[in-house]
Scaffold this motif. Structure first.
Motif, PDB file in Angstrom:
ATOM      1  N   ARG A 176       0.823  -1.202   0.000  1.00 51.78           N
ATOM      2  CA  ARG A 176       0.000   0.000   0.000  1.00 51.78           C
ATOM      3  C   ARG A 176       0.861   1.257   0.000  1.00 51.78           C
ATOM      4  NH1 ARG A 176      -5.322   0.190   3.570  1.00 51.78           N
ATOM      5  NH2 ARG A 176      -5.482   2.031   2.267  1.00 51.78           N
ATOM      6  N   TYR A 177       1.933   1.240   0.750  1.00 53.39           N
ATOM      7  CA  TYR A 177       2.845   2.384   0.717  1.00 53.39           C
ATOM      8  C   TYR A 177       3.455   2.542  -0.681  1.00 53.39           C
ATOM      9  CZ  TYR A 177       3.015   3.434   5.743  1.00 53.39           C
ATOM     10  OH  TYR A 177       2.708   3.821   7.022  1.00 53.39           O
ATOM     11  N   GLU A 204       2.343   2.035  -3.500  1.00 53.36           N
ATOM     12  CA  GLU A 204       1.473   2.565  -4.545  1.00 53.36           C
ATOM     13  C   GLU A 204       1.909   3.981  -4.919  1.00 53.36           C
ATOM     14  OE1 GLU A 204      -2.455   2.315  -3.005  1.00 53.36           O
ATOM     15  OE2 GLU A 204      -2.577   0.132  -3.151  1.00 53.36           O
ATOM     16  N   SER A 205       2.601   4.644  -3.997  1.00 57.87           N
ATOM     17  CA  SER A 205       3.168   5.965  -4.291  1.00 57.87           C
ATOM     18  C   SER A 205       4.307   5.809  -5.283  1.00 57.87           C
ATOM     19  CB  SER A 205       3.688   6.623  -3.012  1.00 57.87           C
ATOM     20  OG  SER A 205       2.656   6.746  -2.060  1.00 57.87           O
ATOM     21  N   SER A 250       7.255   5.471  -1.377  1.00 63.17           N
ATOM     22  CA  SER A 250       7.440   4.734  -2.636  1.00 63.17           C
ATOM     23  C   SER A 250       8.517   3.663  -2.522  1.00 63.17           C
ATOM     24  CB  SER A 250       7.784   5.702  -3.777  1.00 63.17           C
ATOM     25  OG  SER A 250       9.060   6.286  -3.584  1.00 63.17           O
ATOM     26  N   MET A 310      -3.854   4.567   6.749  1.00 63.62           N
ATOM     27  CA  MET A 310      -3.852   4.659   5.289  1.00 63.62           C
ATOM     28  C   MET A 310      -5.279   4.717   4.728  1.00 63.62           C
ATOM     29  SD  MET A 310      -0.561   2.429   3.994  1.00 63.62           S
ATOM     30  CE  MET A 310      -0.653   1.087   5.159  1.00 63.62           C
ATOM     31  N   ALA A 362      -6.677   7.887   2.560  1.00 64.32           N
ATOM     32  CA  ALA A 362      -7.216   7.637   1.218  1.00 64.32           C
ATOM     33  C   ALA A 362      -8.537   8.379   0.988  1.00 64.32           C
ATOM     34  CB  ALA A 362      -7.419   6.140   1.003  1.00 64.32           C
ATOM     35  N   ARG A 415      -4.888  16.064   2.805  1.00 68.69           N
ATOM     36  CA  ARG A 415      -3.763  15.172   3.103  1.00 68.69           C
ATOM     37  C   ARG A 415      -2.543  15.970   3.575  1.00 68.69           C
ATOM     38  NH1 ARG A 415      -4.206  10.634  -1.827  1.00 68.69           N
ATOM     39  NH2 ARG A 415      -6.356  10.061  -1.311  1.00 68.69           N
ATOM     40  N   LEU A 466       3.208  15.052  -1.795  1.00 72.06           N
ATOM     41  CA  LEU A 466       2.472  14.003  -2.493  1.00 72.06           C
ATOM     42  C   LEU A 466       3.133  13.746  -3.842  1.00 72.06           C
ATOM     43  CD1 LEU A 466      -1.130  15.428  -1.891  1.00 72.06           C
ATOM     44  CD2 LEU A 466       0.112  13.820  -0.421  1.00 72.06           C
ATOM     45  N   ASN A 497      -1.172  12.355  -6.295  1.00 70.07           N
ATOM     46  CA  ASN A 497      -1.626  12.836  -4.978  1.00 70.07           C
ATOM     47  C   ASN A 497      -1.611  11.741  -3.906  1.00 70.07           C
ATOM     48  OD1 ASN A 497      -2.103  15.579  -5.697  1.00 70.07           O
ATOM     49  ND2 ASN A 497      -3.959  14.913  -6.772  1.00 70.07           N
ATOM     50  N   GLN A 498      -0.778  10.724  -4.114  1.00 73.73           N
ATOM     51  CA  GLN A 498      -0.532   9.735  -3.069  1.00 73.73           C
ATOM     52  C   GLN A 498       0.553  10.273  -2.145  1.00 73.73           C
ATOM     53  OE1 GLN A 498      -2.498   7.195  -2.816  1.00 73.73           O
ATOM     54  NE2 GLN A 498      -2.301   5.716  -4.477  1.00 73.73           N
TER      55      GLN A 498
END
Length: 264
Positions: free
Chosen positions: A20-21, A23-24, A60, A110, A114, A121, A151, A155-156
């Protein structure tokens, strides 16, 4: 069971958290943090003077491009270990009994982020605590505070500022509280129930309790708080006892210190 293995009953796993992290996507170059990465002597002195350990987390890559001298001193591990092994290294040092709850807390955090707009954020802050092992084998309890720095193009969350403070002397038990603050919604928390091993959302401290806590933090006596809020001393003392019970903190001075650190 190792951290790499799945927890039963749908609980989050380390692999899932890392995915999940990640995904950036890398965007902002770490050169933006060169003034930190290159160990600016004045900033390092400020961090030590403020008695807080600082790190920057790259979602990321799930690693830490910057670790302050204070963090090296606090736990005893060299910065290179955090850079090479990243979040896996940090989680491997956390008390085994705290790992399931912390992974749930991270997933809740998280999930919450989201649901925020990009501007929300960037206003987001959070805090939670856990036990972590120092290089000498002993455990300390730390409060971790997080602030989103920037971000990616989608925008993650890309970079987080992480602030660690030793609160071993403040808390009495192993409950975990994720406290969330942003401009739209503040003053609530996710609470990890040790007996039921699940996370629930709660207001945690009521609006009145936070009002009392802020006045106590300014040095007000119970009588002065009562006069300021037009309530009885008995009511103030009742709220004080309730707050100590909710937070499992040993006395009011420690409660005030913890609240200031956690951002209540």
């Amino acid at each position: 069971m190792g951290m790499e293995e799945a927890f039963e009953n749908g609980q989050p796993t380390l692999k899932k958290i890392l995915q999940r992290y990640q995904e950036s996507k890398p965007g902002t170059a770490t050169k933006d943090f060169d003034f930190l990465v290159n160990r600016n002597p004045l900033l390092e002195k400020i961090f030590i003077g403020a008695d807080c350990a600082i790190a920057i987390f790259d979602a990321s890559k799930t690693n830490y491009p910057y670790i302050s001298y204070k963090l090296e001193q606090l736990l005893g591990y060299e910065a290179q270990a955090y850079l090479q092994e990243g979040l896996c290294f940090t989680l491997s040092k956390i008390h085994p009994d705290d790992v399931p709850g912390l992974l749930e807390i991270l997933e809740k955090e998280m999930d919450y982020i989201a649901g925020l707009t990009p501007n929300q954020r960037l206003d987001y802050r959070s805090s939670y605590d856990y036990r972590i092992r120092k290089i000498n084998g002993t455990y300390i309890r730390v409060l971790q505070r997080n602030l989103i720095l920037n971000l990616d193009e989608a925008n993650q969350v890309l970079h987080l500022l992480v602030v660690l403070t030793d609160i071993t002397h403040l808390k009495k038990d192993n409950t975990k509280i994720l406290h969330i603050i942003n401009k739209q919604e503040s003053g609530f928390a996710y609470f990890y129930n040790l007996a039921e091993q699940r996370v629930t959302k709660d207001t945690f401290l009521s609006k009145r309790e936070i009002e009392i806590l802020k006045l106590l933090g300014k040095g007000y006596s119970s009588k002065e708080v009562a006069d300021e809020l037009f309530i009885s001393i008995h009511t103030v003392e009742t709220h004080r006892r309730n707050m100590l019970e909710k937070t499992n903190i040993k006395d009011t001075s420690c409660l005030v210190h913890f609240a200031i650190l956690a951002g209540f």
